[in-house]
Enzyme design. Sequence first.
Site, PDB file in Angstrom:
ATOM      1  N   GLY A 239      40.392  31.411  33.984  1.00 39.36           N
ATOM      2  CA  GLY A 239      40.911  31.483  35.346  1.00 39.36           C
ATOM      3  C   GLY A 239      42.294  30.935  35.599  1.00 39.36           C
ATOM      4  N   PRO A 276      39.733  31.333  28.583  1.00 40.50           N
ATOM      5  CA  PRO A 276      40.926  31.929  29.201  1.00 40.50           C
ATOM      6  C   PRO A 276      41.154  33.356  28.708  1.00 40.50           C
ATOM      7  CG  PRO A 276      41.570  30.451  27.438  1.00 40.50           C
ATOM      8  CD  PRO A 276      40.074  30.371  27.526  1.00 40.50           C
ATOM      9  N   ARG A 314      46.302  47.455  38.612  1.00 46.29           N
ATOM     10  CA  ARG A 314      46.327  46.204  39.378  1.00 46.29           C
ATOM     11  C   ARG A 314      47.096  46.305  40.701  1.00 46.29           C
ATOM     12  NH1 ARG A 314      48.019  41.896  38.163  1.00 46.29           N
ATOM     13  NH2 ARG A 314      46.228  40.650  38.796  1.00 46.29           N
ATOM     14  N   TYR A 318      44.529  45.590  43.635  1.00 48.05           N
ATOM     15  CA  TYR A 318      44.574  44.236  44.226  1.00 48.05           C
ATOM     16  C   TYR A 318      45.854  43.983  45.004  1.00 48.05           C
ATOM     17  CZ  TYR A 318      41.448  43.675  40.166  1.00 48.05           C
ATOM     18  OH  TYR A 318      40.478  43.836  39.220  1.00 48.05           O
ATOM     19  N   CYS A 346      48.047  61.963  42.212  1.00 40.54           N
ATOM     20  CA  CYS A 346      48.014  62.529  43.566  1.00 40.54           C
ATOM     21  C   CYS A 346      47.296  61.636  44.566  1.00 40.54           C
ATOM     22  CB  CYS A 346      47.376  63.907  43.508  1.00 40.54           C
ATOM     23  SG  CYS A 346      48.212  64.941  42.330  1.00 40.54           S
ATOM     24  N   GLU A 347      47.784  60.443  44.754  1.00 38.43           N
ATOM     25  CA  GLU A 347      47.264  59.526  45.772  1.00 38.43           C
ATOM     26  C   GLU A 347      48.420  58.665  46.232  1.00 38.43           C
ATOM     27  OE1 GLU A 347      43.925  57.068  45.233  1.00 38.43           O
ATOM     28  OE2 GLU A 347      42.989  58.382  43.758  1.00 38.43           O
TER      29      GLU A 347
HETATM   30  N1  LLP Z   1      35.118  33.991  32.015  1.00 35.62           N
HETATM   31  C1  LLP Z   1      34.435  34.749  32.886  1.00 35.62           C
HETATM   32  C2  LLP Z   1      33.001  34.543  33.028  1.00 35.62           C
HETATM   33  C3  LLP Z   1      35.116  35.706  33.670  1.00 35.62           C
HETATM   34  O1  LLP Z   1      34.438  36.436  34.535  1.00 35.62           O
HETATM   35  C4  LLP Z   1      36.510  35.870  33.510  1.00 35.62           C
HETATM   36  C5  LLP Z   1      37.253  36.882  34.289  1.00 35.62           C
HETATM   37  C6  LLP Z   1      37.170  35.073  32.558  1.00 35.62           C
HETATM   38  C7  LLP Z   1      36.444  34.140  31.827  1.00 35.62           C
HETATM   39  C8  LLP Z   1      38.637  35.183  32.297  1.00 35.62           C
HETATM   40  O2  LLP Z   1      39.407  34.860  33.393  1.00 35.62           O
HETATM   41  P1  LLP Z   1      41.012  34.748  33.243  1.00 35.62           P
HETATM   42  O3  LLP Z   1      41.322  33.549  32.392  1.00 35.62           O
HETATM   43  O4  LLP Z   1      41.485  35.988  32.600  1.00 35.62           O
HETATM   44  O5  LLP Z   1      41.478  34.594  34.631  1.00 35.62           O
HETATM   45  N2  LLP Z   1      40.757  42.494  36.794  1.00 35.62           N
HETATM   46  C9  LLP Z   1      41.209  41.314  37.504  1.00 35.62           C
HETATM   47  C10 LLP Z   1      40.686  40.042  36.876  1.00 35.62           C
HETATM   48  C11 LLP Z   1      39.173  39.995  36.724  1.00 35.62           C
HETATM   49  C12 LLP Z   1      38.682  38.723  36.089  1.00 35.62           C
HETATM   50  C13 LLP Z   1      37.243  38.794  35.802  1.00 35.62           C
HETATM   51  N3  LLP Z   1      36.690  37.664  35.122  1.00 35.62           N
HETATM   52  C14 LLP Z   1      42.720  41.331  37.583  1.00 35.62           C
HETATM   53  O6  LLP Z   1      43.350  42.286  37.107  1.00 35.62           O
HETATM   54  O7  LLP Z   1      43.325  40.421  38.143  1.00 35.62           O
END
Ligand code: LLP
Length: 421
Positions: A239, A276, A314, A318, A346-347
């Site tokens: 995260g 991560p 993205r 988002y 086409c959007e």
């Molecule tokens: N662990 C779990 C249980 C997760 O659900 C996630 C991400 C991570 C680790 C890794 O998180 P990170 O370090 O990458 O923030 N598609 C979205 C992000 C979705 C994240 C889902 N879970 C975007 O493009 O921002």
Amino acid sequence: MDHFLYRNGVLHAEDVAIPDIAAAVGTPFYVYSTATLTRHYHLFTEALSPLPHLVCFAIKSLSNVAVLKTLGNLGAGMDVVSGGEYLRAKAAGVPGDRIVFSGVGKTREEMRLALTGGIRQFNVESEPEMRALSEVATSLGVTAPITVRVNPDVDAKTHEKIATGKKENKFGIPIARASKVYAEAATLPGLQVIGIDVHIGSQLTELAPFEEAYLKVADLTRQLRSEGHTITRLDLGGGLGIPYARSNEAPPLPTDYGALIKRTVGDLGCEIEIEPGRLISGNAGILVSKVIYVKNGEGRDFLILDAAMNDLVRPSMYGAHHDIVPVVEAPVASPTQEFDVVGPVCETGDTFAKGRDLPMVAEGDLVAFRSAGAYGAVMASEYNTRPLVPEVLVHGDHFAVIRERPTFDEILNRDTIPPWL
Ligand code: LLP
């Protein structure tokens, strides 16, 4: 810091000029930097030392097997959320005892796959899932190591679609019910409780929500131990956010995050795992695209690229910002122009940026989307029958295509015509 820098006015990935890759593979394409992946992985291992720890790369952010092998060879663990991701980790040569299985809806088939192939732990997210895992493990005559993912009801202060730690989110079990769930886990055959798991969201740009969650996990560790459970491992999730708009964003650094972990849970004698994704892969990749047309609209100008929302979703999904830069740098003090940067799909939602100030660019010029390594290629689709774009990995002064662009024949041959047609 990443390894996508201008040299003599031309954007390079490490020592490779981006136009050279474009000439070899065509556009659009993703390109990843080995040195950046390596650097980011090490930032975490250094931040957590000397605590016993394992950095498990969240495969969902960037799942190409060559990337996984790059990280796996450094000693990284992997966080998987599907049978497919598990198989990718194994294909990259990562041993089962470095793979953790997360996800809110693991099927029995996926449990069987991981239990047979070897697994470090399952992060269990509900009582029914825990019971299913107990049954599957028992039927195979093995023991499944588990943590229970708790939902600490913490506001991660991130985009609502990627916040996971509030009680209204589907993830984990409410932390207030943990005691009851762990008591049940202890009675179920085929399970061995080893720790606690938490993950509150993605692209966090402040440390305070992590602190709140980890302090709750520390309290829970003490409580569960007093209730007779053996808690030796804490999986603290992923995260940590990255700077997308480089000119004005400075999210916390892995060292600060590591210090926070030491401060909140460092005295519990637990092995620490983190998951991560984005911080390792995000700024280790760019998406390179070509300008198809510069179109003058009513009161605005459109830059129409050969990349679209199906290649990098993205921004439309988002409202995410990605810096867009010309591959050949404009001379200092040359004029800029405001563009709506769009793809050919086409959007109207196929818009990467509105009113973005860019140097003058012309038809045929190359541009690069920065910070596109995470949740870029993995979220791509073939919408509008646009082939998935190739992925390229750079290492020093050489590069390799690590996923080819499919041909139209390959795409069309996946469809089959039923006998009545
Ligand atoms: N662990 C779990 C249980 C997760 O659900 C996630 C991400 C991570 C680790 C890794 O998180 P990170 O370090 O990458 O923030 N598609 C979205 C992000 C979705 C994240 C889902 N879970 C975007 O493009 O921002």
